[in-house]
Design an enzyme around this catalytic site. Structure first.
Site, PDB file in Angstrom:
ATOM      1  N   ASP A   1       2.078   4.381   2.805  1.00  0.00           N
ATOM      2  CA  ASP A   1       1.119   4.618   2.505  1.00  0.00           C
ATOM      3  C   ASP A   1       1.512   6.101   1.077  1.00  0.00           C
ATOM      4  OD1 ASP A   1      -1.278   5.231   1.368  1.00  0.00           O
ATOM      5  OD2 ASP A   1      -2.595   6.136   3.498  1.00  0.00           O
ATOM      6  N   ASP A   2       1.653   6.908   1.891  1.00  0.00           N
ATOM      7  CA  ASP A   2       2.194   8.341   1.463  1.00  0.00           C
ATOM      8  C   ASP A   2       3.816   9.061   2.397  1.00  0.00           C
ATOM      9  OD1 ASP A   2       0.047   8.793  -0.428  1.00  0.00           O
ATOM     10  OD2 ASP A   2      -0.488   8.480   1.621  1.00  0.00           O
TER      11      ASP A   2
ATOM     12  N   HIS B   1       1.145  -1.343  -0.328  1.00  0.00           N
ATOM     13  CA  HIS B   1      -0.232  -0.289  -0.223  1.00  0.00           C
ATOM     14  C   HIS B   1       0.364   1.389   0.005  1.00  0.00           C
ATOM     15  CE1 HIS B   1      -4.046   1.607   1.777  1.00  0.00           C
ATOM     16  NE2 HIS B   1      -3.325   2.998   0.909  1.00  0.00           N
TER      17      HIS B   1
ATOM     18  N   HIS C   1      -9.762   1.708  -0.948  1.00  0.00           N
ATOM     19  CA  HIS C   1      -9.283   1.775   0.422  1.00  0.00           C
ATOM     20  C   HIS C   1     -11.024   2.116   0.402  1.00  0.00           C
ATOM     21  CE1 HIS C   1      -5.534   3.452  -1.151  1.00  0.00           C
ATOM     22  NE2 HIS C   1      -5.109   4.729  -0.381  1.00  0.00           N
TER      23      HIS C   1
ATOM     24  N   GLU D   1     -10.949   3.676   5.679  1.00  0.00           N
ATOM     25  CA  GLU D   1     -10.173   4.395   6.770  1.00  0.00           C
ATOM     26  C   GLU D   1     -10.866   5.534   7.319  1.00  0.00           C
ATOM     27  OE1 GLU D   1      -8.288   6.408   3.955  1.00  0.00           O
ATOM     28  OE2 GLU D   1      -6.789   7.059   4.872  1.00  0.00           O
TER      29      GLU D   1
ATOM     30  N   HIS E   1       1.352   4.744  -2.349  1.00  0.00           N
ATOM     31  CA  HIS E   1       1.353   5.953  -3.912  1.00  0.00           C
ATOM     32  C   HIS E   1       2.493   6.453  -3.727  1.00  0.00           C
ATOM     33  CE1 HIS E   1      -3.553   5.491  -2.147  1.00  0.00           C
ATOM     34  NE2 HIS E   1      -2.460   5.169  -1.533  1.00  0.00           N
TER      35      HIS E   1
HETATM   36  N1  HPA Z   1      -6.752   7.227   1.626  1.00  0.00           N
HETATM   37  C1  HPA Z   1      -7.488   7.571   0.476  1.00  0.00           C
HETATM   38  N2  HPA Z   1      -6.274   8.471  -1.322  1.00  0.00           N
HETATM   39  C2  HPA Z   1      -5.098   8.378  -0.713  1.00  0.00           C
HETATM   40  C3  HPA Z   1      -4.239   8.245   0.567  1.00  0.00           C
HETATM   41  C4  HPA Z   1      -5.111   7.744   1.221  1.00  0.00           C
HETATM   42  O1  HPA Z   1      -4.727   7.109   2.456  1.00  0.00           O
HETATM   43  N3  HPA Z   1      -3.626   8.121  -0.553  1.00  0.00           N
HETATM   44  C5  HPA Z   1      -3.045   8.894  -1.295  1.00  0.00           C
HETATM   45  N4  HPA Z   1      -4.512   8.540  -2.218  1.00  0.00           N
HETATM   46 ZN    ZN Z   2      -3.555   5.006   0.811  1.00  0.00          ZN
END
Ligand code: HPA
Ligand code: ZN
Length: 334
Positions: free
Chosen positions: A275-276, A14, A194, A197, A16
């Site tokens: 994630d990011d 996971h 996703h 969250e 991006h």
């Molecule tokens: N959630 C939703 N969209 C996203 C995320 C995330 O964690 N990271 C990049 N786009």
């Molecule tokens: Zn994500």
């Protein structure tokens, strides 16, 4: 425990790629493309990384990716990520990219995809990191736009293994994308989304029943529904959990209260991911390390999380087993 984590063979599921854009590289590419960033310097940009919800982050994330124009920019972004995870003993990565974040700015689909893909191929050859590319639909846009994106991807089935769903979750339930996911599945793409969250357990249920996902990205809020949790446990489906993301986007108020142990005790196939990482303060080792420290993960729990990561990849079984064997060899000596 930190050394054990650093040397542990890992898979990332996971991530991006646009979320790996470190401020230093962002300024460098902005200058190269003669783009003015609305921040004085790297420090001012980093200071803006203070989020209280997903949307706060997304606003800055889309602004950041605006700097990416040429194929070389996408290559450099991806190569920077690969060299970092190579030092962290990540052996396999399945990365997301957001084609609509680029095509909507007039950047051709192929410019983004080819830059990313060429770097991944070089990473496989030079660093030994195997990979998969998953393209995500932006859920705040409509289904027709997602369908047009899927049609662009059909010419690149050799490079894209799956489709996912990201961006603003609330108000954009999985069922909004029923048709495009059905088409993607019929075309042979792997399916992820996703869900849970920020969105309610119902969105996780829709991801399962309507989109027919093979992995759930995040999935934290599934825990609020016992029957749903049980169903996910029984299916053996993986959750791609992102601890530092959860902290920075206030999905958890404190890493000490992260539900990872609850997930493992329930029998959920949880995995750890970043994630990011450029925006949330850490790559794989920082996610494992800070979580382990905060909730007191045992060595066995950490090993289980790493094993789950390899077992939840979309690799053919023999390649999956080869990676698990590397993990076992490490565990036998560490
Ligand atoms: N959630 C939703 N969209 C996203 C995320 C995330 O964690 N990271 C990049 N786009
Ligand atoms: Zn994500």
């Amino acid at each position: 425990m930190q050394t054990f984590i650093e040397n542990l063979p890992k898979a990332e599921l996971h991530l991006h790629i646009e979320g790996t854009f470190e401020p230093e590289l962002m300024f460098e590419i902005a200058q190269r493309n003669e783009i003015d960033l609305p921040f004085e310097d790297v420090e001012a940009l980093r200071k803006a990384y203070d989020f209280s919800r997903l949307q706060d982050f997304l606003d800055i994330y889309y602004q950041g990716m605006n700097v990416l124009r040429e194929e070389q920019d996408f290559y450099d972004l991806t190569w920077a990520y690969l060299t970092r995870i190579h030092k962290q003993n990540v052996l396999h990565t399945e990365i997301f990219f957001d084609p609509q974040g680029h095509t909507d700015r007039g950047i051709p689909f192929e410019t983004a995809l080819n830059g990313i893909y060429n770097a991944l191929q070089d990473g496989q050859k030079q660093l030994g990191i195997s990979f998969g590319v998953i393209m995500c639909f932006l859920r705040h846009l409509d289904e027709d736009a997602a369908m047009a994106t899927l049609e662009q991807a059909l010419a690149h089935k050799d490079k894209i293994i799956g489709v996912g769903l990201d961006s603003s979750e609330m108000g954009h339930p999985p069922e909004k994308f029923t048709n495009v996911f059905a088409r993607a599945k019929a075309e042979g793409f792997h399916i992820v989304a996703h869900a849970g969250e920020e969105g309610p357990p119902e969105y996780v249920r829709q991801a399962l029943d309507v989109l027919h996902v093979e992995r759930i990205d995040h999935g934290n809020r599934a825990l609020e529904d016992e029957a749903l949790t049980q169903r996910i446990v029984e299916s053996g489906m993986a959750l791609t959990v992102c601890p530092l993301s959860n902290l920075k986007l206030c999905v958890v108020d404190d890493l000490k209260n992260h539900p990872i142990k609850k997930m493992l005790k329930a029998g959920l196939k949880a995995t750890i991911n970043s994630d990011d990482p450029a925006y949330f303060g850490g790559y794989m080792n920082e996610n494992f390390g800070q979580l382990a420290e905060a909730v007191g993960l045992t060595r066995d729990e950490i090993a289980t999380l790493a094993r789950n990561g390899f077992e939840a990849t979309f690799l053919p079984k023999d390649q999956q087993q080869a990676l698990v064997a590397k993990l076992d060899a490490y565990l036998a000596t560490a």
